[in-house]
Write a protein that holds these residues in place. Structure first.
Motif, short mmCIF file in Angstrom:
data_model
loop_
_atom_site.label_atom_id
_atom_site.label_comp_id
_atom_site.label_asym_id
_atom_site.label_seq_id
_atom_site.Cartn_x
_atom_site.Cartn_y
_atom_site.Cartn_z
N TRP A 279 0.85 -1.20 0.00
CA TRP A 279 0.00 0.00 0.00
C TRP A 279 0.88 1.25 0.00
O TRP A 279 1.80 1.37 0.80
CB TRP A 279 -0.89 -0.07 1.23
N ASP A 287 -4.91 6.62 -2.81
CA ASP A 287 -3.82 5.68 -2.58
C ASP A 287 -3.88 4.52 -3.59
O ASP A 287 -4.92 4.24 -4.18
CB ASP A 287 -3.89 5.11 -1.17
N GLY A 288 -2.74 3.85 -3.74
CA GLY A 288 -2.66 2.68 -4.61
C GLY A 288 -1.96 1.53 -3.94
O GLY A 288 -1.50 1.64 -2.79
N VAL A 289 -1.87 0.41 -4.65
CA VAL A 289 -1.18 -0.78 -4.15
C VAL A 289 -0.23 -1.26 -5.23
O VAL A 289 -0.64 -1.53 -6.37
CB VAL A 289 -2.18 -1.90 -3.77
N PHE A 300 1.93 1.56 -10.28
CA PHE A 300 0.73 0.75 -10.06
C PHE A 300 0.23 0.27 -11.42
O PHE A 300 -0.20 1.08 -12.25
CB PHE A 300 -0.34 1.59 -9.35
N THR A 305 -4.02 -3.99 -10.43
CA THR A 305 -4.91 -3.23 -9.55
C THR A 305 -6.31 -3.82 -9.54
O THR A 305 -6.95 -3.91 -8.48
CB THR A 305 -4.94 -1.76 -9.98
N ALA A 309 -7.85 -5.14 -6.04
CA ALA A 309 -9.04 -4.52 -5.48
C ALA A 309 -10.08 -5.57 -5.11
O ALA A 309 -10.71 -5.49 -4.05
CB ALA A 309 -9.62 -3.51 -6.46
N ASP A 322 -10.22 3.02 -3.62
CA ASP A 322 -9.29 4.10 -3.93
C ASP A 322 -8.27 3.71 -4.98
O ASP A 322 -7.89 4.54 -5.83
CB ASP A 322 -8.60 4.57 -2.65
N GLN A 323 -7.79 2.46 -4.96
CA GLN A 323 -6.78 2.11 -5.95
C GLN A 323 -7.37 2.08 -7.36
O GLN A 323 -6.68 2.37 -8.34
CB GLN A 323 -6.07 0.81 -5.61
#
Length: 660
Positions: A279, A287-289, A300, A305, A309, A322-323
């Protein structure tokens, strides 16, 4: 793995342990991996007698500060062992002094995206008071300023412009001048000794650990200074540590409630830890992962993604949403195209793109959260992205689409994209250029898109649009079944524009099961092919290309290894076909589909490295299909996400009621 010590849990849980899903039930699930949390770009790692960090994820191989925490009981230092738990790193040990047992620890948790808290504690289990002091030793640190209870230092900056400057290049370590005695604040002092240019020691004054009592001192580590922050009070920092414990307890409770086997619980905890370690915050955007902080720390990726998610909505629904928001923020608003990746600053980049799985991700999040506002927010974006493919990838105007290159498919160097099989073709009037075949995975995803858009429109009260999407799906389905099924091979494959099948069977065909493209007879033939050990059902799992292909290589990236996401697509589809067979009273077919699906799941958790109980091997990018040994990048997010899908069984079977 160390066995959990009940006495240690008592000191680590701040008096608020939840016995059924406590993070402290899960020591060293990921061994000595780096710990990131709260979207921070700065991580920490256990080391002998201390904790490495803060370190930005782009500099984990460089010179990194090390902070060693020590507790002295009546002047004698207590030996501490490093243990990692979900959401924290702990140094912990026991000592007996004068017949009195004390448990001492130093525990690091994340307070926010840029601040971590270390709680140094001693619990007195005896009937008499004991004198205790604390020592904090800092090594390998680029000191820029010192005060009586703080040290400021510089950190290695990123090459990305949005991560440059003092906000991301400086840090500070602050020692609170108050401590807690049985949750009541008291004041004490720290003395400082400079050992060398890059190391120094802070030592606390003596304090008394009361009989059957607990004392706690606090250090805050701020990795991204935006102002001259201070440590905060002991009460505030203790509250932050308790919040972190409750947050992680919530994550684990959300997934462990669905587990009844210890190996599945272990894999679920590891999956949550892997995803949260990846994260990251993005300045000014959601925010992303990351796919992984090990080799993929630059940004990302889109189809990563989508899968992440879906896997994360069960325990971190806001981050799941959010991602996706981060990803679509970089789309081409004119064409609807979503980029291959978004970098750490939120800029679009990469190759031509990645597969259209956004609709699936949005729908799965809606199914889990019932968030109609989110569905409404995403519907137009999903619709425009779907329409993009037909305007920019249907080179023959046939209502069937093609990839522009292997990278766009996500299966970068797959056998089907080798020059001997693939060439580029163009349409002069539409200016569309693609490869010279229709792809089964792309068109299967687009068929599933239509079904999902039908369901979305129905929920949003768009009755006319819903009927249009349903009609479009029903019109496309027979075309896919007639055009892309290779009768000779008994498998869905890419097809050249002249109607001949590419002589390649690979994981792209699994999409026909995942999307419900195959008729029941076609699905039965695919199941027969998939369970053939000379082709697909290898000792561990399904390869990315059939074993009888001359270019099969179990270590060849997309030319042979097992990718857990693709195996899950096959598994999910098989379960859906088992359900449809049961509805139709076809018990024989139901047994075939169910048995193969169960075999895939069983082999994953029994033969895959890192999936079984007490195996700390990180989840990897891909696996040897024969042995289950991990290959590629470690700490891989989509492997973790699909592992959670298996554990939770929330995403299969699917029921769209558009079967023929």
């Amino acid at each position: 793995m160390r066995s959990p010590n009940p006495r240690w849990s008592l000191i680590l849980c701040f008096g608020a342990c939840v016995l059924s899903s406590s993070p402290f039930d899960w020591p060293d699930v990921l061994g000595g991996a780096w710990l990131f949390d709260q979207g921070s770009t700065f991580g920490f790692q256990p080391t002998a007698g201390g904790i490495r960090g803060p370190a930005p994820d782009w500099a984990l191989g460089g010179t990194i500060p090390v902070v060693r925490y020590a507790v002295f009981v009546e002047g004698s230092q207590v030996a501490l062992a490093a243990v990692s738990y979900p959401g924290s790193i702990v140094l912990i040990g026991n000592v007996t002094h004068g017949g009195v047992l004390l448990t001492v620890s130093a525990q690091l948790t994340f307070k926010s995206v840029n601040t971590s808290v270390v709680r140094i504690a001693a619990r007195n289990h005896g009937p008499q008071a004991v004198i205790v002091s604390f020592r904090v030793t800092i090594e390998n640190i680029n000191v820029t300023e010192l005060t009586d209870n703080a040290v400021f230092f510089s950190l290695q900056e990123s090459q990305l412009s949005c991560f440059r400057g003092p906000a991301f290049g400086e840090g500070g370590l602050f020692l609170s001048t108050s401590y807690l005695e049985n949750n009541g604040p008291k004041n004490f002092t720290w003395s400082r000794t400079r050992i060398s240019a890059d190391s120094l020691v802070f030592t606390s004054s003596n304090v008394s650990a009361p009989p059957l009592g607990l004392i706690s001192a606090f250090v805050s580590v701020e990795a991204t200074l935006r102002n001259s922050s201070q440590a905060g009070t002991a009460i505030d920092l203790n509250a932050a540590a308790e919040d972190a414990f409750r947050r992680w307890t919530g994550y684990l409770e959300s997934v462990l409630v669905h587990c009844d086997k210890q190996d599945m619980k272990w894999a679920a905890v590891k999956a949550v830890m892997t995803l949260m370690n990846n994260w990251r915050s993005v300045p000014g955007l959601p925010d992303g992962v990351l796919p992984s902080y090990n080799g993929y720390e630059s940004g990302f990726w889109s189809w990563d993604t989508y899968k992440q998610a879906v896997g994360m909505v069960s325990f971190a629904p806001q981050l799941a949403k959010d991602q996706l928001r981060l990803l679509v923020s970089a789309r081409d608003k004119q064409t609807g195209h979503i980029p291959d990746k978004v970098d750490r600053c939120g800029n679009a980049g990469g190759c031509n793109g990645k597969p259209p799985l956004l609709a699936w991700a949005v729908w799965e999040i809606f199914q889990a959260t019932h968030d109609t506002m989110f569905l409404q927010e995403m519907y137009i974006i999903v619709k425009q992205f779907h329409e993009f493919w037909y305007s920019a990838r249907d080179v023959r105007g046939a209502g069937l689409c093609s990839w522009t290159q292997g990278m766009e498919s996500g299966m970068d160097d797959g056998v089907r994209f080798m020059p001997r099989y693939a060439s580029s073709v163009s349409n002069a009037s539409s200016h569309v250029t693609t490869l010279d075949f229709w792809s089964i995975d792309l068109n299967s995803y687009l068929y599933k898109d239509k079904l999902i858009l039908f369901a979305m429109a129905a929920v949003l009260g768009l009755a006319r649009e819903a009927q249009d999407w349903k009609a479009a799906a029903e019109l496309l389905l027979p075309k896919l079944r007639e055009t892309l099924f290779d009768e000779r091979a008994g498998f869905f494959s890419d097809m050249y524009f002249n109607g001949s099948a590419l002589p390649v069977q690979g994981c792209e065909g699994y999409a026909a099961l995942f999307a419900g493209v195959a008729s029941l007879p076609q699905a039965r033939r695919m199941a027969d092919t998939l369970q053939d050990p000379k082709k697909f059902l290898l000792n561990f799992s399904l390869p990315s290309v059939s074993k009888d292909n001359p270019f099969y290589n179990p270590h060849g990236y997309w030319k042979g290894p097992t990718w857990i996401d693709q195996t899950w697509f096959a598994y999910s589809g098989l379960r859906s076909y088992a359900l449809e067979s049961k509805r139709r009273g076809d018990m024989e077919s139901e047994a075939v589909f169910s048995r193969l699906a169960l075999e895939l799941k069983t082999r994953l958790f029994s033969r895959g490295r890192g999936f079984s109980y007490q195996d700390p091997t990180p989840f990897n990018e891909h696996y040897d299909p024969e042995t289950g040994d991990p290959e590629g990048a470690e700490h891989f997010s989509w492997t973790a996400a699909h592992t959670l899908m298996w554990v939770l069984e929330a995403n299969a079977p699917e029921d769209w009621q558009v079967w023929t």
